[in-house]
Design a protein around this motif. Sequence first.
Motif, PDB file in Angstrom:
ATOM      1  N   VAL A 151      22.338  33.862  48.068  1.00  0.00           N
ATOM      2  CA  VAL A 151      23.708  33.644  48.524  1.00  0.00           C
ATOM      3  C   VAL A 151      23.822  34.213  49.938  1.00  0.00           C
ATOM      4  CG1 VAL A 151      26.140  34.163  48.109  1.00  0.00           C
ATOM      5  CG2 VAL A 151      24.596  33.803  46.182  1.00  0.00           C
ATOM      6  N   TYR A 152      24.331  33.397  50.845  1.00  0.00           N
ATOM      7  CA  TYR A 152      24.508  33.805  52.232  1.00  0.00           C
ATOM      8  C   TYR A 152      25.968  33.671  52.621  1.00  0.00           C
ATOM      9  CZ  TYR A 152      19.456  33.286  52.634  1.00  0.00           C
ATOM     10  OH  TYR A 152      18.105  33.404  52.458  1.00  0.00           O
ATOM     11  N   GLU A 153      26.366  34.470  53.595  1.00  0.00           N
ATOM     12  CA  GLU A 153      27.703  34.364  54.171  1.00  0.00           C
ATOM     13  C   GLU A 153      27.575  34.076  55.660  1.00  0.00           C
ATOM     14  OE1 GLU A 153      30.477  37.336  51.522  1.00  0.00           O
ATOM     15  OE2 GLU A 153      29.778  38.013  53.464  1.00  0.00           O
ATOM     16  N   LYS A 178      32.657  28.964  48.759  1.00  0.00           N
ATOM     17  CA  LYS A 178      33.987  29.473  49.077  1.00  0.00           C
ATOM     18  C   LYS A 178      34.202  29.448  50.587  1.00  0.00           C
ATOM     19  CE  LYS A 178      36.726  33.677  48.569  1.00  0.00           C
ATOM     20  NZ  LYS A 178      36.678  35.075  48.164  1.00  0.00           N
ATOM     21  N   THR A 179      35.382  29.058  51.004  1.00  0.00           N
ATOM     22  CA  THR A 179      35.787  29.120  52.404  1.00  0.00           C
ATOM     23  C   THR A 179      36.983  30.048  52.490  1.00  0.00           C
ATOM     24  OG1 THR A 179      35.047  26.855  52.801  1.00  0.00           O
ATOM     25  CG2 THR A 179      36.571  27.791  54.400  1.00  0.00           C
ATOM     26  N   ASP A 180      36.805  31.161  53.189  1.00  0.00           N
ATOM     27  CA  ASP A 180      37.864  32.162  53.301  1.00  0.00           C
ATOM     28  C   ASP A 180      38.386  32.175  54.736  1.00  0.00           C
ATOM     29  OD1 ASP A 180      39.591  34.244  52.817  1.00  0.00           O
ATOM     30  OD2 ASP A 180      38.034  35.788  52.828  1.00  0.00           O
ATOM     31  N   VAL A 204      35.125  32.832  56.956  1.00  0.00           N
ATOM     32  CA  VAL A 204      33.899  33.188  56.249  1.00  0.00           C
ATOM     33  C   VAL A 204      33.541  32.068  55.282  1.00  0.00           C
ATOM     34  CG1 VAL A 204      32.783  34.848  54.720  1.00  0.00           C
ATOM     35  CG2 VAL A 204      34.460  35.645  56.373  1.00  0.00           C
ATOM     36  N   THR A 223      30.862  31.076  52.254  1.00  0.00           N
ATOM     37  CA  THR A 223      29.895  31.652  51.319  1.00  0.00           C
ATOM     38  C   THR A 223      29.125  30.526  50.677  1.00  0.00           C
ATOM     39  OG1 THR A 223      31.422  33.446  50.868  1.00  0.00           O
ATOM     40  CG2 THR A 223      29.614  33.162  49.321  1.00  0.00           C
TER      41      THR A 223
END
Length: 64
Positions: free
Chosen positions: A3-5, A39-41, A62, A64
């Motif tokens: 998992v990368y951010e 996820k898009t934050d 961010v 994810t």
Amino acid sequence: MRVYEVLFIIAPNTEEGDIETLITQLSDVITNQGASIAKTDRMGRRRLAYPIGKFTEGHYVVLT
């Protein structure tokens, strides 16, 4: 699977419609390389830790 951010900052003088376009374009680049975005934050406009160019704020995003 790892998992990368990805955190990126968009200039504060960018219009709201252009921000959505940039997020979509970067998401497309990532997914075209075989990754998936969980996820898009959108963190909104925040103050930078130090000035970059002449900007002291930016729109944080961010993926994810």
